[in-house]
Design a protein around this motif. Sequence first.
Motif, PDB file in Angstrom:
ATOM      1  N   GLN A   1       0.882  -1.046   0.195  1.00  0.00           N
ATOM      2  CA  GLN A   1       0.088  -0.122  -0.035  1.00  0.00           C
ATOM      3  C   GLN A   1       0.927   1.225   0.039  1.00  0.00           C
ATOM      4  OE1 GLN A   1      -3.315  -0.500  -0.272  1.00  0.00           O
ATOM      5  NE2 GLN A   1      -3.378   1.722  -0.818  1.00  0.00           N
TER       6      GLN A   1
ATOM      7  N   THR B   1       0.809   4.213  -2.905  1.00  0.00           N
ATOM      8  CA  THR B   1       0.535   5.618  -2.412  1.00  0.00           C
ATOM      9  C   THR B   1       1.575   6.388  -3.001  1.00  0.00           C
ATOM     10  OG1 THR B   1      -0.664   4.547  -0.398  1.00  0.00           O
ATOM     11  CG2 THR B   1      -0.053   7.051  -0.666  1.00  0.00           C
TER      12      THR B   1
ATOM     13  N   SER C   1      -4.976  -1.400  -5.181  1.00  0.00           N
ATOM     14  CA  SER C   1      -4.967  -1.768  -3.764  1.00  0.00           C
ATOM     15  C   SER C   1      -5.871  -2.839  -3.654  1.00  0.00           C
ATOM     16  CB  SER C   1      -5.579  -0.470  -3.193  1.00  0.00           C
ATOM     17  OG  SER C   1      -4.744   0.658  -3.513  1.00  0.00           O
TER      18      SER C   1
ATOM     19  N   HIS D   1      -5.008  -6.353  -1.753  1.00  0.00           N
ATOM     20  CA  HIS D   1      -5.436  -7.028  -0.397  1.00  0.00           C
ATOM     21  C   HIS D   1      -6.359  -8.100  -0.889  1.00  0.00           C
ATOM     22  CE1 HIS D   1      -4.627  -3.428   2.050  1.00  0.00           C
ATOM     23  NE2 HIS D   1      -4.915  -2.566   1.205  1.00  0.00           N
TER      24      HIS D   1
END
Length: 192
Positions: A145, A149, A180, A184
């Motif tokens: 992540q 980002t 993302s 996940h």
Amino acid sequence: PTPLHPCQEHRYIRKRARPPQLSNWPQAPNHHPSRIHDSRPSTPQSPSKMPPKARAPEKPSAPTPAAKPSSTGSKGSKTGSLDAQAIVQDVWGKYVDKTPQRVKLLDCFMGFLIVVGVLQFVYCLIVGNFPFNAFLAGFSATVGQFVLTASLRMQTNPENKAEFESISHERAFADFVFGSLILHFFCINFIN
């Protein structure tokens, strides 16, 4: 003669400038590959080639005066810390003044991800990593992540507009969300 490379010239000078060996020291056996089968003893050098060094008698040294503590050292460290503090304040001021709100928000989220990753690692060290796949899934989710980002920050930063002309902010955010979700999904499946 052809000019030598500086490294070769240094080696040539070093080979020629070797000091002569002392004759009263025992000679090490010569184990050069070409002389392995040579059983002749090496002849010691004659002592007349190098006269012994004359030594001057030692004079008692006078006591040295104690060094006075200089105040310039403490002033130098104070000015150095003030300079460093001024640099940090200048960088922080420019960051607050010139950075857009979106980029600051992404920076806060990246800082949060760093804190979460460090906490997970410390928890693993203190408590243990019994479900190791859970630790790996959580830590890799944090790191992944953070990378996503950072990519979004680079693509939406107005200072990088020249490098990312063809990518709109909406497209960059859609890529971030899609990446993302995939990240996940794999992390949740890895937990089992």
